[in-house]
Design a protein around this motif. Structure first.
Motif, PDB file in Angstrom:
ATOM      1  N   TYR A   6       0.798  -1.228   0.000  1.00 23.08           N
ATOM      2  CA  TYR A   6       0.000   0.000   0.000  1.00 23.08           C
ATOM      3  C   TYR A   6       0.834   1.284   0.000  1.00 23.08           C
ATOM      4  O   TYR A   6       0.262   2.371  -0.081  1.00 23.08           O
ATOM      5  CB  TYR A   6      -0.936   0.013   1.221  1.00 23.08           C
ATOM      6  N   ASP A   7       2.144   1.140   0.123  1.00 25.76           N
ATOM      7  CA  ASP A   7       3.021   2.308   0.230  1.00 25.76           C
ATOM      8  C   ASP A   7       2.577   3.214   1.378  1.00 25.76           C
ATOM      9  O   ASP A   7       2.542   4.445   1.263  1.00 25.76           O
ATOM     10  CB  ASP A   7       3.045   3.101  -1.082  1.00 25.76           C
ATOM     11  N   LEU A   8       2.230   2.581   2.503  1.00 23.02           N
ATOM     12  CA  LEU A   8       1.805   3.311   3.689  1.00 23.02           C
ATOM     13  C   LEU A   8       2.821   3.103   4.810  1.00 23.02           C
ATOM     14  O   LEU A   8       3.292   1.984   5.029  1.00 23.02           O
ATOM     15  CB  LEU A   8       0.432   2.835   4.170  1.00 23.02           C
ATOM     16  N   THR A   9       3.147   4.175   5.491  1.00 19.08           N
ATOM     17  CA  THR A   9       4.024   4.092   6.654  1.00 19.08           C
ATOM     18  C   THR A   9       3.435   4.938   7.767  1.00 19.08           C
ATOM     19  O   THR A   9       2.718   5.915   7.522  1.00 19.08           O
ATOM     20  CB  THR A   9       5.444   4.608   6.337  1.00 19.08           C
ATOM     21  N   GLY A  10       3.712   4.545   9.004  1.00 18.25           N
ATOM     22  CA  GLY A  10       3.198   5.303  10.135  1.00 18.25           C
ATOM     23  C   GLY A  10       3.330   4.522  11.424  1.00 18.25           C
ATOM     24  O   GLY A  10       4.036   3.502  11.483  1.00 18.25           O
ATOM     25  N   GLU A  11       2.624   4.976  12.442  1.00 14.90           N
ATOM     26  CA  GLU A  11       2.693   4.344  13.759  1.00 14.90           C
ATOM     27  C   GLU A  11       1.553   3.353  13.934  1.00 14.90           C
ATOM     28  O   GLU A  11       0.379   3.695  13.767  1.00 14.90           O
ATOM     29  CB  GLU A  11       2.621   5.419  14.847  1.00 14.90           C
ATOM     30  N   LEU A  12       1.899   2.122  14.269  1.00 11.62           N
ATOM     31  CA  LEU A  12       0.912   1.067  14.470  1.00 11.62           C
ATOM     32  C   LEU A  12       0.620   0.875  15.947  1.00 11.62           C
ATOM     33  O   LEU A  12       1.517   0.929  16.784  1.00 11.62           O
ATOM     34  CB  LEU A  12       1.423  -0.265  13.905  1.00 11.62           C
ATOM     35  N   SER A  13      -0.637   0.600  16.255  1.00 13.94           N
ATOM     36  CA  SER A  13      -1.012   0.213  17.616  1.00 13.94           C
ATOM     37  C   SER A  13      -2.063  -0.880  17.524  1.00 13.94           C
ATOM     38  O   SER A  13      -3.044  -0.760  16.787  1.00 13.94           O
ATOM     39  CB  SER A  13      -1.535   1.414  18.404  1.00 13.94           C
ATOM     40  N   ARG A  14      -1.828  -1.973  18.258  1.00 19.50           N
ATOM     41  CA  ARG A  14      -2.727  -3.124  18.181  1.00 19.50           C
ATOM     42  C   ARG A  14      -4.040  -2.851  18.902  1.00 19.50           C
ATOM     43  O   ARG A  14      -4.069  -2.236  19.969  1.00 19.50           O
ATOM     44  CB  ARG A  14      -2.055  -4.362  18.788  1.00 19.50           C
ATOM     45  N   ILE A  15      -5.143  -3.327  18.305  1.00 20.85           N
ATOM     46  CA  ILE A  15      -6.469  -3.227  18.907  1.00 20.85           C
ATOM     47  C   ILE A  15      -6.927  -4.643  19.261  1.00 20.85           C
ATOM     48  O   ILE A  15      -6.938  -5.521  18.398  1.00 20.85           O
ATOM     49  CB  ILE A  15      -7.475  -2.586  17.935  1.00 20.85           C
ATOM     50  N   PRO A  16      -7.303  -4.911  20.519  1.00 20.77           N
ATOM     51  CA  PRO A  16      -7.758  -6.254  20.895  1.00 20.77           C
ATOM     52  C   PRO A  16      -9.025  -6.635  20.128  1.00 20.77           C
ATOM     53  O   PRO A  16      -9.973  -5.850  20.051  1.00 20.77           O
ATOM     54  CB  PRO A  16      -8.052  -6.128  22.399  1.00 20.77           C
ATOM     55  N   THR A  17      -9.030  -7.815  19.529  1.00 20.56           N
ATOM     56  CA  THR A  17     -10.185  -8.314  18.797  1.00 20.56           C
ATOM     57  C   THR A  17     -10.362  -9.794  19.096  1.00 20.56           C
ATOM     58  O   THR A  17      -9.503 -10.426  19.697  1.00 20.56           O
ATOM     59  CB  THR A  17     -10.030  -8.122  17.276  1.00 20.56           C
ATOM     60  N   GLU A  18     -11.485 -10.340  18.601  1.00 21.95           N
ATOM     61  CA  GLU A  18     -11.823 -11.723  18.911  1.00 21.95           C
ATOM     62  C   GLU A  18     -10.888 -12.732  18.258  1.00 21.95           C
ATOM     63  O   GLU A  18     -10.481 -13.710  18.878  1.00 21.95           O
ATOM     64  CB  GLU A  18     -13.264 -12.003  18.474  1.00 21.95           C
ATOM     65  N   LYS A  19     -10.557 -12.508  16.973  1.00 15.36           N
ATOM     66  CA  LYS A  19      -9.822 -13.563  16.292  1.00 15.36           C
ATOM     67  C   LYS A  19      -8.758 -13.083  15.317  1.00 15.36           C
ATOM     68  O   LYS A  19      -7.816 -13.817  15.029  1.00 15.36           O
ATOM     69  CB  LYS A  19     -10.805 -14.483  15.552  1.00 15.36           C
ATOM     70  N   ASP A  20      -8.891 -11.875  14.767  1.00 14.53           N
ATOM     71  CA  ASP A  20      -7.901 -11.449  13.781  1.00 14.53           C
ATOM     72  C   ASP A  20      -6.857 -10.534  14.408  1.00 14.53           C
ATOM     73  O   ASP A  20      -6.908 -10.217  15.589  1.00 14.53           O
ATOM     74  CB  ASP A  20      -8.581 -10.759  12.584  1.00 14.53           C
ATOM     75  N   ASP A  21      -5.875 -10.142  13.613  1.00 11.47           N
ATOM     76  CA  ASP A  21      -4.889  -9.151  14.039  1.00 11.47           C
ATOM     77  C   ASP A  21      -5.348  -7.800  13.505  1.00 11.47           C
ATOM     78  O   ASP A  21      -5.435  -7.601  12.288  1.00 11.47           O
ATOM     79  CB  ASP A  21      -3.503  -9.495  13.473  1.00 11.47           C
TER      80      ASP A  21
END
Length: 385
Positions: free
Chosen positions: A60-75
């Motif tokens: 996607y040619d995207l860069t930035g800051e990632l932060s995980r969000i708690p979910t049921e089954k996926d990342d």
């Protein structure tokens, strides 16, 4: 039904817990539903952030800051970039590419046919793709998607007015109206959250240790089989969102429409329309102990003001609503036992479900059915909870 569960007057026979070396033995039907719902035990590994960053640059040619969000089954990650914020979702190994495509197809359909409905939009990759195949550290191929991020407050964080609850119902009706014509080869997927499959969830009662909870849950299953299940073949059916919960509805109290976004299309499925409302109802019943059905009735009223549903069908919510709330309580317990890493996410959403069920069932079922039927009129219903 009255205050029976508080009086323990509805005691039923309690089946013993059946386990094999401490592991719950589900029925074959439940096993298949769980497997096709991507809830079966997965051998896939979580995607580390540095690998997600690399895939985002590559596809996607995207860069930035990632932060995980708690979910049921996926990342799932929130991505903050110089051009705005995005949501990044990587499907679990257990979820097929066809089911991911079903979810994407629903979003694309709404993008084309329901532009006034505020939903997340899929971001196209460098090759114009809406889905990208990525490989996790364990060598498993998985599907990555990037979506717009809808800013605002979640419905779960506010205490709406009656008018605002009606607006929530109206927004759901508009969403369902836009989905009426949607078709997809995998639309009739097996999904553990779909109330069409509720009767197959009865084996999960073996994991309920509290005697009173078990009595209450058994009564709900019995009522569903006697009242709702025989009607399945007669109910209006179409593609539904499937998880219109307060955690998936973005709102703005200053907006005339109140609802400013709908997120998470992971549970879309072709199912009876009344089961769509059952999710919204389940998430409100018992929240206010003094008026356990008040908020839910306003949602149904708002829905029916936009989208007609017969009194006979709406009356089924008196059972289907509690059934959906019970389903969450059962699945959370089950998931916590087989997937310890999802325990915090599940319990945070359902810690009070059993208490709320008691509150909801403290009102006689015929009374609730009458109130639900009355939501189709313009007459104001007060003191009816």
């Amino acid at each position: 039904m009255s205050n029976a569960f508080r009086d323990k007057a509805f005691a039923t026979s309690i089946r013993p817990v059946t386990r094999d070396r401490g592991v719950f033995r589900a029925s074959e039907a439940l096993d298949r539903i769980a497997r096709e719902s991507a809830l079966a035990e997965s051998t896939g590994e979580r995607f580390p952030e540095h690998r997600v960053e690399a895939e985002l640059r590559r596809h996607y040619d995207l860069t930035g800051e990632l932060s995980r969000i708690p979910t049921e089954k996926d990342d799932t990650y929130r991505l903050a970039t110089e051009v705005g914020r995005f949501l990044v979702k990587i499907a679990p190994v257990t979820e097929s590419a066809q089911i991911v495509n079903l979810q994407s197809a629903v979003m694309m359909h709404l993008e084309r046919t329901g532009p006034a409905i505020p939903i997340q939009r899929l971001i196209r990759g460098l090759d114009g793709q809406i889905e990208s195949t990525v490989v996790d550290p364990g060598g498993n191929a998985r599907i990555m998607r990037v979506m717009t991020y809808i800013e605002g407050d979640l419905l779960s964080s506010l205490t709406p007015t009656e008018t605002q609850f009606r607006q929530v119902g109206s927004a759901l009706a508009a969403l369902d109206g836009a989905l009426t014509s949607f078709r997809h080869p995998d639309e009739s997927r097996l999904l553990v959250w779909d109330l069409k499959n509720f009767v197959h969830m009865r084996p999960l009662l073996e994991m309920v240790g509290d005697r009173d909870n078990l009595s209450m849950a058994t009564w709900i299953f019995d009522q569903f089989e006697a009242v709702v299940a025989p009607r399945l073949g007669t109910l209006q059916t179409q593609m539904i969102h499937g998880d219109f919960s307060p955690f998936n509805v973005v709102v703005d109290p200053m907006s005339d429409t109140f609802v400013t976004g709908v997120i998470d299309f992971g549970d879309v499925v072709r199912s009876p329309l009344v089961f769509e409302l059952a999710v919204a109802v389940a998430n409100q019943i018992g929240v206010n102990e003094r008026h356990p059905w008040g908020n839910a009735l306003e949602i149904v009223r708002g829905y029916r003001a936009v989208r007609p549903l017969s009194d006979r069908d709406v009356a089924l919510l008196a059972i289907a609503g509690p059934a959906r709330l019970l389903l969450r309580a059962l699945i959370v317990g089950w998931r916590a036992a087989i997937h310890p890493h999802s325990r915090d996410y599940g319990l945070s959403h359902a810690a009070r479900d059993w208490t709320r069920l008691r509150s909801a069932l403290s009102v006689a079922t015929p009374t609730i059915q009458t109130l639900l039927s009355a939501t189709g009129t313009q007459a104001s219903q007060t003191g009816a909870e």
